[in-house]
Design a protein around this motif. Structure first.
Motif, PDB file in Angstrom:
ATOM      1  N   THR A 186      -9.638   5.600  -1.044  1.00  0.00           N
ATOM      2  CA  THR A 186      -8.820   4.387  -1.086  1.00  0.00           C
ATOM      3  C   THR A 186      -8.210   4.048   0.271  1.00  0.00           C
ATOM      4  O   THR A 186      -7.756   2.925   0.474  1.00  0.00           O
ATOM      5  N   GLY A 231      -8.413  -7.419  -1.538  1.00  0.00           N
ATOM      6  CA  GLY A 231      -7.277  -6.516  -1.686  1.00  0.00           C
ATOM      7  C   GLY A 231      -7.294  -5.329  -0.746  1.00  0.00           C
ATOM      8  O   GLY A 231      -6.560  -4.359  -0.965  1.00  0.00           O
ATOM      9  N   HIS A 277      -6.215  -3.896   2.680  1.00  0.00           N
ATOM     10  CA  HIS A 277      -5.237  -4.136   3.738  1.00  0.00           C
ATOM     11  C   HIS A 277      -5.714  -3.428   5.005  1.00  0.00           C
ATOM     12  O   HIS A 277      -5.953  -2.217   4.990  1.00  0.00           O
ATOM     13  N   PRO A 319       0.840  -1.208   0.000  1.00  0.00           N
ATOM     14  CA  PRO A 319       0.000   0.000   0.000  1.00  0.00           C
ATOM     15  C   PRO A 319       0.872   1.254   0.000  1.00  0.00           C
ATOM     16  O   PRO A 319       1.956   1.278   0.593  1.00  0.00           O
ATOM     17  N   ALA A 340      -9.295  -9.151   3.152  1.00  0.00           N
ATOM     18  CA  ALA A 340      -8.031  -9.476   2.475  1.00  0.00           C
ATOM     19  C   ALA A 340      -8.245 -10.037   1.070  1.00  0.00           C
ATOM     20  O   ALA A 340      -7.528  -9.658   0.133  1.00  0.00           O
ATOM     21  N   GLY A 383      -9.213  -2.432  -5.855  1.00  0.00           N
ATOM     22  CA  GLY A 383      -8.116  -3.350  -6.143  1.00  0.00           C
ATOM     23  C   GLY A 383      -7.044  -3.333  -5.078  1.00  0.00           C
ATOM     24  O   GLY A 383      -6.530  -4.370  -4.687  1.00  0.00           O
ATOM     25  N   GLU A 384      -6.681  -2.166  -4.595  1.00  0.00           N
ATOM     26  CA  GLU A 384      -5.726  -2.025  -3.492  1.00  0.00           C
ATOM     27  C   GLU A 384      -6.175  -0.855  -2.633  1.00  0.00           C
ATOM     28  O   GLU A 384      -6.217   0.276  -3.098  1.00  0.00           O
ATOM     29  N   SER A 417     -13.211  -2.207  -1.747  1.00  0.00           N
ATOM     30  CA  SER A 417     -12.987  -3.486  -2.435  1.00  0.00           C
ATOM     31  C   SER A 417     -12.921  -3.314  -3.946  1.00  0.00           C
ATOM     32  O   SER A 417     -12.232  -4.083  -4.634  1.00  0.00           O
TER      33      SER A 417
END
Length: 237
Positions: free
Chosen positions: A73, A164, A166, A2, A161, A122-123, A119
């Motif tokens: 994000t 993606g 964290h 991240p 998780a 993607g990250e 979600s």
């Protein structure tokens, strides 16, 4: 791993000492935008900072924040409340409910509401601010709510998780803010705390033990209760 560079960050409790530092440090690390949320948001005089009204105890307010911040994000659950005195039996129903709603249900419901948004990225990242007192029950209802948040963070980490997302849990003792103004014990500088949290997040860590108090209390979890709470046996640890 991240990264804060280019991230869109939402900080709860942004008007406080720790929240303000999260806003500033996120921008210093390259965040594209920060939603600085509070029940009564303040002006920031920076086009990259978007003041946003948010009461984490109000479902309608949470829904409005999600609608307004679909590009988030990184979600930082920083807002918290502490009763004026310790204990778990001495508080009114209203005081107990206020702490449960602010310290536990608020972050949980906010994470649930933003989970589809995060979600889809993607990250993405969720950072939950616990307390060293989640592992040391001397603060009564405050300790109980922070312990509940710690458990919820572990569950969120497992569920999110695969998408993606964290999830980072942060434990810290006293921080040099208005909430700890009357405390004479050593206090961590908010800037040091936030730097540690972001360093750990960008390194892919799942948990931050921000000071010696947190390290010692986590280590003591495996010890007999009489060691952690010597008053139970009447002997010093």
């Amino acid at each position: 791993m991240p990264s804060l560079n280019g991230a869109v960050v939402l900080v709860t409790g942004a008007n406080g000492g720790i929240g303000t530092q999260f806003v500033r440090e996120a921008l210093a690390r390259g965040a594209a935008k920060v939603y600085a949320t509070a029940r009564t948001p303040r002006a920031w005089n920076d086009d990259r900072i978007i003041p946003l009204a948010l009461d984490v105890t109000d479902p309608a307010s949470i829904r409005a924040a999600v609608d307004a911040a679909q590009d988030v994000t990184v979600l930082i659950n920083n807002a918290g409340a502490s009763p004026s005195t310790p204990g778990i039996l001495s508080h009114t129903d209203e005081e107990i409910r206020a702490n449960v709603e602010t310290n536990f249900l608020g972050p949980l419901f906010l994470a649930r509401a933003f989970a589809p948004v995060l979600s889809a990225k993607g990250e993405a990242v969720i950072i939950d601010i616990h307390s060293a007192l989640s592992w040391y029950a001397v603060a009564g209802i405050y300790s109980a709510t922070k312990a509940a948040l710690w458990s919820a963070t572990n569950s969120l980490r497992l569920e999110l998780a695969p998408a993606g997302v964290h999830v980072v849990g942060v434990h810290v003792g006293y921080v040099d803010t208005a909430m700890a103004a009357e405390v004479s014990d050593p206090k961590l500088d908010p800037a040091v705390l936030v730097s540690e949290v972001f360093d750990a997040t960008e390194a892919g860590a799942h948990e931050v033990l921000a000071d010696d108090t947190s390290v010692q209390l986590k280590a003591a979890l495996s010890a007999p209760l009489e060691f952690v709470y010597p008053q139970l046996s009447g002997t010093a640890a």
